[in-house]
Design a protein around this motif. Structure first.
Motif, PDB file in Angstrom:
ATOM      1  N   ALA A   1       0.836  -1.203   0.000  1.00  0.00           N
ATOM      2  CA  ALA A   1       0.000   0.000   0.000  1.00  0.00           C
ATOM      3  C   ALA A   1       0.869   1.250   0.000  1.00  0.00           C
ATOM      4  CB  ALA A   1      -0.935   0.014   1.205  1.00  0.00           C
ATOM      5  N   ALA A   2       0.344   2.313  -0.619  1.00  0.00           N
ATOM      6  CA  ALA A   2       1.025   3.605  -0.640  1.00  0.00           C
ATOM      7  C   ALA A   2      -0.009   4.692  -0.377  1.00  0.00           C
ATOM      8  CB  ALA A   2       1.715   3.840  -1.978  1.00  0.00           C
TER       9      ALA A   2
ATOM     10  N   VAL B   1     -11.075  13.087   3.518  1.00  0.00           N
ATOM     11  CA  VAL B   1     -10.986  14.547   3.608  1.00  0.00           C
ATOM     12  C   VAL B   1     -11.145  14.938   5.076  1.00  0.00           C
ATOM     13  CG1 VAL B   1     -11.794  15.013   1.283  1.00  0.00           C
ATOM     14  CG2 VAL B   1     -13.458  14.766   3.117  1.00  0.00           C
ATOM     15  N   THR B   2     -10.411  15.940   5.497  1.00  0.00           N
ATOM     16  CA  THR B   2     -10.433  16.369   6.894  1.00  0.00           C
ATOM     17  C   THR B   2     -10.446  17.891   6.975  1.00  0.00           C
ATOM     18  OG1 THR B   2      -8.007  16.424   7.047  1.00  0.00           O
ATOM     19  CG2 THR B   2      -9.097  14.343   7.594  1.00  0.00           C
ATOM     20  N   GLY B   3     -10.801  18.373   8.143  1.00  0.00           N
ATOM     21  CA  GLY B   3     -10.749  19.802   8.405  1.00  0.00           C
ATOM     22  C   GLY B   3     -10.665  20.052   9.899  1.00  0.00           C
ATOM     23  N   SER B   4      -9.892  21.038  10.284  1.00  0.00           N
ATOM     24  CA  SER B   4      -9.822  21.427  11.691  1.00  0.00           C
ATOM     25  C   SER B   4     -10.049  22.924  11.800  1.00  0.00           C
ATOM     26  CB  SER B   4      -8.466  21.054  12.298  1.00  0.00           C
ATOM     27  OG  SER B   4      -7.426  21.824  11.723  1.00  0.00           O
ATOM     28  N   TYR B   5     -10.470  23.352  12.999  1.00  0.00           N
ATOM     29  CA  TYR B   5     -10.780  24.765  13.203  1.00  0.00           C
ATOM     30  C   TYR B   5     -10.129  25.264  14.471  1.00  0.00           C
ATOM     31  CZ  TYR B   5     -13.319  29.051  14.214  1.00  0.00           C
ATOM     32  OH  TYR B   5     -13.621  30.350  14.515  1.00  0.00           O
ATOM     33  N   HIS B   6      -9.363  26.338  14.338  1.00  0.00           N
ATOM     34  CA  HIS B   6      -8.769  27.029  15.478  1.00  0.00           C
ATOM     35  C   HIS B   6      -9.432  28.400  15.581  1.00  0.00           C
ATOM     36  CE1 HIS B   6      -5.859  29.278  17.875  1.00  0.00           C
ATOM     37  NE2 HIS B   6      -5.416  28.114  18.299  1.00  0.00           N
ATOM     38  N   SER B   7      -9.866  28.782  16.758  1.00  0.00           N
ATOM     39  CA  SER B   7     -10.665  30.000  16.916  1.00  0.00           C
ATOM     40  C   SER B   7      -9.919  31.259  16.499  1.00  0.00           C
ATOM     41  CB  SER B   7     -11.131  30.135  18.369  1.00  0.00           C
ATOM     42  OG  SER B   7     -10.015  30.180  19.251  1.00  0.00           O
ATOM     43  N   LEU B   8      -8.604  31.258  16.564  1.00  0.00           N
ATOM     44  CA  LEU B   8      -7.830  32.442  16.185  1.00  0.00           C
ATOM     45  C   LEU B   8      -7.262  32.342  14.779  1.00  0.00           C
ATOM     46  CD1 LEU B   8      -6.549  35.150  16.917  1.00  0.00           C
ATOM     47  CD2 LEU B   8      -4.617  33.882  17.902  1.00  0.00           C
ATOM     48  N   LEU B   9      -6.726  31.182  14.420  1.00  0.00           N
ATOM     49  CA  LEU B   9      -6.010  31.039  13.150  1.00  0.00           C
ATOM     50  C   LEU B   9      -6.875  30.511  12.020  1.00  0.00           C
ATOM     51  CD1 LEU B   9      -2.622  29.684  14.536  1.00  0.00           C
ATOM     52  CD2 LEU B   9      -3.229  32.025  13.895  1.00  0.00           C
ATOM     53  N   GLY B  10      -8.016  29.915  12.336  1.00  0.00           N
ATOM     54  CA  GLY B  10      -8.938  29.528  11.280  1.00  0.00           C
ATOM     55  C   GLY B  10      -8.911  28.063  10.918  1.00  0.00           C
ATOM     56  N   ILE B  11      -9.176  27.788   9.627  1.00  0.00           N
ATOM     57  CA  ILE B  11      -9.434  26.438   9.131  1.00  0.00           C
ATOM     58  C   ILE B  11      -8.189  25.829   8.506  1.00  0.00           C
ATOM     59  CG2 ILE B  11     -10.790  25.106   7.464  1.00  0.00           C
ATOM     60  CD1 ILE B  11     -12.998  27.205   7.796  1.00  0.00           C
ATOM     61  N   THR B  12      -8.038  24.519   8.688  1.00  0.00           N
ATOM     62  CA  THR B  12      -6.976  23.752   8.043  1.00  0.00           C
ATOM     63  C   THR B  12      -7.611  22.571   7.311  1.00  0.00           C
ATOM     64  OG1 THR B  12      -5.299  24.329   9.691  1.00  0.00           O
ATOM     65  CG2 THR B  12      -4.916  22.343   8.398  1.00  0.00           C
ATOM     66  N   PRO B  13      -7.718  22.636   5.969  1.00  0.00           N
ATOM     67  CA  PRO B  13      -8.266  21.507   5.216  1.00  0.00           C
ATOM     68  C   PRO B  13      -7.175  20.507   4.854  1.00  0.00           C
ATOM     69  CG  PRO B  13      -7.911  23.352   3.754  1.00  0.00           C
ATOM     70  CD  PRO B  13      -7.478  23.818   5.131  1.00  0.00           C
ATOM     71  N   GLY B  14      -7.558  19.252   4.704  1.00  0.00           N
ATOM     72  CA  GLY B  14      -6.610  18.217   4.314  1.00  0.00           C
ATOM     73  C   GLY B  14      -7.278  17.163   3.463  1.00  0.00           C
ATOM     74  N   ILE B  15      -6.478  16.454   2.660  1.00  0.00           N
ATOM     75  CA  ILE B  15      -6.995  15.368   1.828  1.00  0.00           C
ATOM     76  C   ILE B  15      -5.987  14.228   1.811  1.00  0.00           C
ATOM     77  CG2 ILE B  15      -6.062  16.374  -0.297  1.00  0.00           C
ATOM     78  CD1 ILE B  15      -8.581  15.210  -1.712  1.00  0.00           C
ATOM     79  N   MET B  16      -6.508  13.002   1.828  1.00  0.00           N
ATOM     80  CA  MET B  16      -5.682  11.807   1.863  1.00  0.00           C
ATOM     81  C   MET B  16      -6.114  10.854   0.758  1.00  0.00           C
ATOM     82  SD  MET B  16      -5.301   9.033   4.966  1.00  0.00           S
ATOM     83  CE  MET B  16      -7.043   8.580   4.843  1.00  0.00           C
ATOM     84  N   LEU B  17      -5.128  10.206   0.113  1.00  0.00           N
ATOM     85  CA  LEU B  17      -5.391   9.231  -0.930  1.00  0.00           C
ATOM     86  C   LEU B  17      -4.493   8.021  -0.692  1.00  0.00           C
ATOM     87  CD1 LEU B  17      -6.772   8.470  -3.631  1.00  0.00           C
ATOM     88  CD2 LEU B  17      -4.843   9.558  -4.792  1.00  0.00           C
ATOM     89  N   VAL B  18      -5.087   6.839  -0.591  1.00  0.00           N
ATOM     90  CA  VAL B  18      -4.337   5.610  -0.352  1.00  0.00           C
ATOM     91  C   VAL B  18      -4.687   4.591  -1.424  1.00  0.00           C
ATOM     92  CG1 VAL B  18      -3.978   3.660   1.229  1.00  0.00           C
ATOM     93  CG2 VAL B  18      -4.185   5.982   2.129  1.00  0.00           C
ATOM     94  N   TRP B  19      -3.657   3.945  -1.966  1.00  0.00           N
ATOM     95  CA  TRP B  19      -3.843   2.843  -2.902  1.00  0.00           C
ATOM     96  C   TRP B  19      -3.332   1.567  -2.249  1.00  0.00           C
ATOM     97  CZ3 TRP B  19      -0.251  -0.561  -4.901  1.00  0.00           C
ATOM     98  CH2 TRP B  19      -0.703  -1.411  -5.910  1.00  0.00           C
ATOM     99  N   GLU B  20      -4.140   0.505  -2.319  1.00  0.00           N
ATOM    100  CA  GLU B  20      -3.759  -0.768  -1.725  1.00  0.00           C
ATOM    101  C   GLU B  20      -3.926  -1.885  -2.723  1.00  0.00           C
ATOM    102  OE1 GLU B  20      -4.629  -3.303   2.363  1.00  0.00           O
ATOM    103  OE2 GLU B  20      -6.230  -2.063   1.519  1.00  0.00           O
ATOM    104  N   LYS B  21      -2.896  -2.690  -2.900  1.00  0.00           N
ATOM    105  CA  LYS B  21      -2.973  -3.837  -3.790  1.00  0.00           C
ATOM    106  C   LYS B  21      -3.837  -4.926  -3.161  1.00  0.00           C
ATOM    107  CE  LYS B  21      -0.110  -7.180  -6.268  1.00  0.00           C
ATOM    108  NZ  LYS B  21       1.262  -7.676  -6.509  1.00  0.00           N
ATOM    109  N   GLU B  22      -4.793  -5.414  -3.930  1.00  0.00           N
ATOM    110  CA  GLU B  22      -5.700  -6.437  -3.397  1.00  0.00           C
ATOM    111  C   GLU B  22      -5.179  -7.847  -3.681  1.00  0.00           C
ATOM    112  OE1 GLU B  22      -9.448  -5.574  -5.150  1.00  0.00           O
ATOM    113  OE2 GLU B  22      -9.877  -3.918  -3.776  1.00  0.00           O
TER     114      GLU B  22
END
Length: 254
Positions: A63-64, A233-254
């Motif tokens: 997997a990667a 997909v992810t997101g976090s929120y800090h009351s002073l600094l704001g939003i941090t979006p993120g995305i993840m992609l994983v491929w796994e050999k079956e």
């Protein structure tokens, strides 16, 4: 103004251990920005190289994974990370790359390690990392206490002035619900706590929500599996600094 916000974001990364799933020094490290990890019953554990490499021992297929996030929506704080897990005859070989920053300032890290099962319930791993601040070692343990409960330990840079020591407790009362608690002690900071809940509404779809205590941050995410691909997909929120979006992609050999 944007430059001042960027500097403030770096200071928060430096003086507060967590903004989404975060830890460390002095602006950040691969231990500072961790990709989300969803239950291994539905998703590959390859991204555990950034949280607890001991869990890699459960990998059955090659997997990667890739993960990126833009901290506080600032391109100067972009994070890119890559993980690779290769099952062997005995154990799993793990590899990771990580980078934060922009052309005028970057922090980078590469790590190589090995994870293996120690009996039916215990998993262990050792990693060697080389990054902006030289060589470091990691030790990871994952212990399945019962069918529903697990305990994980992670030591990063043990014995050093910036060492990080983390413990997780997980409880899965049903196949579609998982509760997790994390306690982390950095060498120069008090104990920090993070709590999260993962819920599976249907099939291979998981939802994630939680909060961290220092600083006060809320985060959420979702992931699903489509054949060999796993997308989150992810997101976090800090009351002073704001939003941090993120995305993840994983491929796994079956």
């Amino acid at each position: 103004m944007k430059f001042l916000v960027c500097l403030l974001g770096m200071q928060f990364s430096m003086y507060f251990p967590q903004v989404y799933a975060v830890r460390n020094f002095p602006v950040a490290s691969s231990q500072s920005v961790q990709p989300p990890v969803f239950p291994a019953s539905s998703f590959s554990p390859v991204m555990q190289v950034f949280r607890n490499p001991g869990a890699l021992a459960d990998m059955q297929h090659l997997a990667a994974g890739l993960y990126t996030e833009r901290r506080f929506l600032l391109k100067e704080l972009n994070v890119y990370s890559m993980a690779l897990g290769i099952p062997l005859a005995a154990g799993v070989l793990g590899f990771k790359l990580w980078q934060l920053g922009y052309p005028l300032y970057r922090e980078q890290l590469a790590g190589l390690g090995y994870a293996l099962p120690l009996g039916s319930r215990l998993r262990a791993a050792v990693f060697l990392d080389y990054g902006t601040y030289g060589m470091d070692a990691e030790l990871g343990l994952a212990w399945q206490l019962t069918k529903e409960a697990g305990l994980s330990l992670h030591l990063w840079g043990p014995g050093k002035r910036y060492g990080v020591y983390t413990a997780w407790v997980s409880y899965m009362p049903s196949a579609g619900l998982r509760l997790e608690g994390e306690w982390r002690k950095e060498a120069q900071w008090p104990v920090f706590m993070r709590v999260q809940c993962l819920y599976r509404p249907a099939g291979a779809i998981w939802l994630l929500a939680g909060f961290s205590a220092a600083p006060a941050t809320q985060f959420a995410g979702a992931a699903f599996r489509a054949g060999r691909l796993q997308i989150g997909v992810t997101g976090s929120y800090h009351s002073l600094l704001g939003i941090t979006p993120g995305i993840m992609l994983v491929w796994e050999k079956e």
